[in-house]
Design a protein around this motif. Structure first.
Motif, PDB file in Angstrom:
ATOM      1  N   MET A 121     -14.445   4.116  -4.675  1.00 46.15           N
ATOM      2  CA  MET A 121     -13.977   3.332  -5.498  1.00 46.15           C
ATOM      3  C   MET A 121     -12.631   3.668  -6.015  1.00 46.15           C
ATOM      4  SD  MET A 121     -14.467   0.232  -7.120  1.00 46.15           S
ATOM      5  CE  MET A 121     -13.844  -0.730  -8.277  1.00 46.15           C
ATOM      6  N   ASP A 122     -12.254   4.784  -6.150  1.00 47.16           N
ATOM      7  CA  ASP A 122     -11.104   5.254  -6.585  1.00 47.16           C
ATOM      8  C   ASP A 122     -10.042   5.362  -5.543  1.00 47.16           C
ATOM      9  OD1 ASP A 122     -11.953   5.636  -9.146  1.00 47.16           O
ATOM     10  OD2 ASP A 122     -12.376   7.979  -9.007  1.00 47.16           O
ATOM     11  N   GLN A 123     -10.634   5.639  -4.351  1.00 45.54           N
ATOM     12  CA  GLN A 123      -9.329   5.804  -3.112  1.00 45.54           C
ATOM     13  C   GLN A 123      -9.167   4.309  -2.865  1.00 45.54           C
ATOM     14  OE1 GLN A 123     -11.445   7.277   0.445  1.00 45.54           O
ATOM     15  NE2 GLN A 123      -9.444   7.949   1.167  1.00 45.54           N
ATOM     16  N   THR A 124     -10.220   3.411  -2.872  1.00 46.81           N
ATOM     17  CA  THR A 124      -9.788   1.872  -2.913  1.00 46.81           C
ATOM     18  C   THR A 124      -8.798   1.438  -3.692  1.00 46.81           C
ATOM     19  OG1 THR A 124     -11.890   1.545  -1.765  1.00 46.81           O
ATOM     20  CG2 THR A 124     -10.663  -0.309  -2.429  1.00 46.81           C
ATOM     21  N   PHE A 125      -9.077   1.764  -4.957  1.00 41.82           N
ATOM     22  CA  PHE A 125      -7.948   1.502  -6.217  1.00 41.82           C
ATOM     23  C   PHE A 125      -6.584   2.032  -5.743  1.00 41.82           C
ATOM     24  CE2 PHE A 125      -6.253   2.214 -10.264  1.00 41.82           C
ATOM     25  CZ  PHE A 125      -6.145   1.077 -10.817  1.00 41.82           C
ATOM     26  N   PHE A 126      -6.626   3.325  -5.139  1.00 46.66           N
ATOM     27  CA  PHE A 126      -5.437   3.988  -4.909  1.00 46.66           C
ATOM     28  C   PHE A 126      -4.652   3.337  -3.881  1.00 46.66           C
ATOM     29  CE2 PHE A 126      -3.188   6.894  -2.093  1.00 46.66           C
ATOM     30  CZ  PHE A 126      -2.230   7.255  -3.010  1.00 46.66           C
ATOM     31  N   PHE A 127      -5.343   2.843  -2.700  1.00 47.57           N
ATOM     32  CA  PHE A 127      -4.633   2.289  -1.491  1.00 47.57           C
ATOM     33  C   PHE A 127      -4.182   0.758  -2.028  1.00 47.57           C
ATOM     34  CE2 PHE A 127      -7.068   5.267   1.179  1.00 47.57           C
ATOM     35  CZ  PHE A 127      -5.961   5.828   1.871  1.00 47.57           C
ATOM     36  N   GLN A 128      -5.005   0.242  -2.925  1.00 52.56           N
ATOM     37  CA  GLN A 128      -4.426  -1.227  -3.521  1.00 52.56           C
ATOM     38  C   GLN A 128      -3.163  -0.999  -4.113  1.00 52.56           C
ATOM     39  OE1 GLN A 128      -7.563  -2.423  -5.788  1.00 52.56           O
ATOM     40  NE2 GLN A 128      -8.621  -3.599  -4.271  1.00 52.56           N
ATOM     41  N   HIS A 129      -2.922  -0.006  -4.837  1.00 54.78           N
ATOM     42  CA  HIS A 129      -1.674   0.139  -5.512  1.00 54.78           C
ATOM     43  C   HIS A 129      -0.639   0.741  -4.595  1.00 54.78           C
ATOM     44  CE1 HIS A 129      -3.703   0.014  -9.202  1.00 54.78           C
ATOM     45  NE2 HIS A 129      -2.642   0.290  -9.930  1.00 54.78           N
ATOM     46  N   VAL A 130      -1.192   1.393  -3.561  1.00 52.74           N
ATOM     47  CA  VAL A 130       0.085   1.763  -2.608  1.00 52.74           C
ATOM     48  C   VAL A 130       0.562   0.702  -1.829  1.00 52.74           C
ATOM     49  CG1 VAL A 130       0.414   3.138  -0.377  1.00 52.74           C
ATOM     50  CG2 VAL A 130      -0.671   4.283  -2.371  1.00 52.74           C
ATOM     51  N   THR A 131      -0.217  -0.344  -1.534  1.00 52.75           N
ATOM     52  CA  THR A 131       0.001  -1.527  -0.718  1.00 52.75           C
ATOM     53  C   THR A 131       0.895  -2.546  -1.517  1.00 52.75           C
ATOM     54  OG1 THR A 131      -2.205  -1.275   0.332  1.00 52.75           O
ATOM     55  CG2 THR A 131      -1.038  -3.551   0.580  1.00 52.75           C
ATOM     56  N   GLU A 132       0.452  -2.560  -2.858  1.00 53.78           N
ATOM     57  CA  GLU A 132       1.377  -3.263  -3.804  1.00 53.78           C
ATOM     58  C   GLU A 132       2.604  -2.914  -3.852  1.00 53.78           C
ATOM     59  OE1 GLU A 132       1.475  -4.821  -8.450  1.00 53.78           O
ATOM     60  OE2 GLU A 132       0.085  -3.597  -7.673  1.00 53.78           O
ATOM     61  N   LEU A 133       2.776  -1.713  -4.033  1.00 52.69           N
ATOM     62  CA  LEU A 133       3.968  -0.870  -4.158  1.00 52.69           C
ATOM     63  C   LEU A 133       4.864  -0.993  -2.796  1.00 52.69           C
ATOM     64  CD1 LEU A 133       5.846   0.924  -5.851  1.00 52.69           C
ATOM     65  CD2 LEU A 133       4.656   3.017  -4.841  1.00 52.69           C
ATOM     66  N   ARG A 134       4.320  -0.841  -1.728  1.00 52.45           N
ATOM     67  CA  ARG A 134       4.824  -1.116  -0.456  1.00 52.45           C
ATOM     68  C   ARG A 134       5.466  -2.554  -0.380  1.00 52.45           C
ATOM     69  NH1 ARG A 134       3.741  -3.052   4.523  1.00 52.45           N
ATOM     70  NH2 ARG A 134       1.683  -3.342   3.922  1.00 52.45           N
ATOM     71  N   LYS A 135       4.745  -3.590  -0.964  1.00 56.68           N
ATOM     72  CA  LYS A 135       5.224  -4.824  -1.048  1.00 56.68           C
ATOM     73  C   LYS A 135       6.423  -5.144  -1.651  1.00 56.68           C
ATOM     74  CE  LYS A 135       0.784  -7.223   0.268  1.00 56.68           C
ATOM     75  NZ  LYS A 135      -0.171  -7.906   0.180  1.00 56.68           N
ATOM     76  N   ARG A 136       6.400  -4.630  -2.833  1.00 54.65           N
ATOM     77  CA  ARG A 136       7.615  -4.829  -3.891  1.00 54.65           C
ATOM     78  C   ARG A 136       8.440  -3.979  -3.448  1.00 54.65           C
ATOM     79  NH1 ARG A 136       5.792  -7.288  -8.283  1.00 54.65           N
ATOM     80  NH2 ARG A 136       3.625  -7.244  -9.039  1.00 54.65           N
ATOM     81  N   LEU A 137       8.771  -2.940  -2.638  1.00 52.48           N
ATOM     82  CA  LEU A 137       9.670  -2.236  -2.278  1.00 52.48           C
ATOM     83  C   LEU A 137      10.259  -3.109  -0.803  1.00 52.48           C
ATOM     84  CD1 LEU A 137       8.434   1.379  -2.059  1.00 52.48           C
ATOM     85  CD2 LEU A 137      10.341   0.623  -3.541  1.00 52.48           C
ATOM     86  N   MET A 138       9.592  -3.672  -0.339  1.00 51.94           N
ATOM     87  CA  MET A 138      10.078  -4.483   0.830  1.00 51.94           C
ATOM     88  C   MET A 138      10.783  -5.567   0.367  1.00 51.94           C
ATOM     89  SD  MET A 138       9.468  -3.130   3.613  1.00 51.94           S
ATOM     90  CE  MET A 138       9.641  -4.316   4.846  1.00 51.94           C
TER      91      MET A 138
END
Length: 237
Positions: free
Chosen positions: A1-18
């Motif tokens: 669950m924590d790992q999924t939450f972490f990857f969701q944040h990383v994905t969101e951060l990547r989208k915002r950076l793009m």
């Protein structure tokens, strides 16, 4: 669950950076197409003609002027996406206060650049030119002139962001007035070294840079204290 939450944040951060990167490229293209107007505005008060030594130098001037304008225009968008990324972790009253972070970053950056251009740069350039009096025939190439200009103004623009950054970090609970007061002497030493690097070795030019930077830091301490105390009052209420 924590790992999924972490990857969701990383994905969101990547989208915002793009999104921010895409906006920077768009502003860069717009700036590139308007370099002529930007150049005329910058050189309006300058009593000199610049020379170029080749086609690559013309392209360098175009790119540097366009990229500086793109940076200034991208700062508010980057600040918004940073705020939006951490917004879920903020309380309702914290969101409204940290929202000020977005326009404040842009205003402070532009203020710092203008201060560097209208106050620091003319004095530094005049000092450097006097060093060549009676020794050299002074001729400026466009690349050298704008490199010197940007090395003075852009760092000052970034340094003027300090109050906005302090506001943001204080609201996140990372920064406290005690920390800022405790490390004041080390920050002052760093600012003295920085002013010595940015300006020629004469006391007057260094003062023109040092005094605003000292005032900005003291203002940042007051801002940090105000935000910190408001946060404590809310937590006790």
């Amino acid at each position: 669950m924590d790992q999924t939450f972490f990857f969701q944040h990383v994905t969101e951060l990547r989208k915002r950076l793009m999104v921010v990167l895409g906006a920077y490229v768009m502003f860069l293209i717009v700036g590139f197409l308007n370099v002529g107007a930007i150049y005329r505005w910058i050189m309006k008060e300058a009593d000199l003609k610049l020379a170029v030594l080749g086609p690559s130098e013309i392209l360098w001037v175009y790119f540097m002027l366009a990229s500086t304008c793109a940076l200034a225009c991208t700062i508010p968008l980057a600040a918004y996406h940073l705020w939006a990324f951490v917004k879920p972790a903020l309380k309702e009253h914290e969101r409204s206060v940290t929202m000020l972070f977005i326009p404040l970053l842009f205003i402070l950056f532009v203020t710092g650049v203008l201060f560097g251009y209208f106050v620091v740069f003319p004095k530094v350039l005049a000092f450097v030119v006097t060093l060549s009096d009676g020794m050299f025939q002074t001729m400026f190439t466009a690349e050298k002139y704008f490199r010197f200009l940007l090395q003075l103004t852009v760092p000052l623009g970034l340094l003027f962001e300090l109050p906005a950054i302090v506001l943001f970090l204080t609201k996140l609970g990372i920064l406290t007035p005690t920390m800022m007061t405790k490390y004041r002497k080390f920050v002052y030493l760093a600012l003295v070294i920085l002013s010595a690097v940015l300006t020629p070795p004469d006391f007057l030019s260094q003062l023109f840079v040092l005094i605003p930077l000292f005032l900005l830091y003291e203002l940042s301490i007051l801002l940090c204290t105000w935000v910190y105390n408001r946060g404590k009052q809310r937590s006790y209420a």
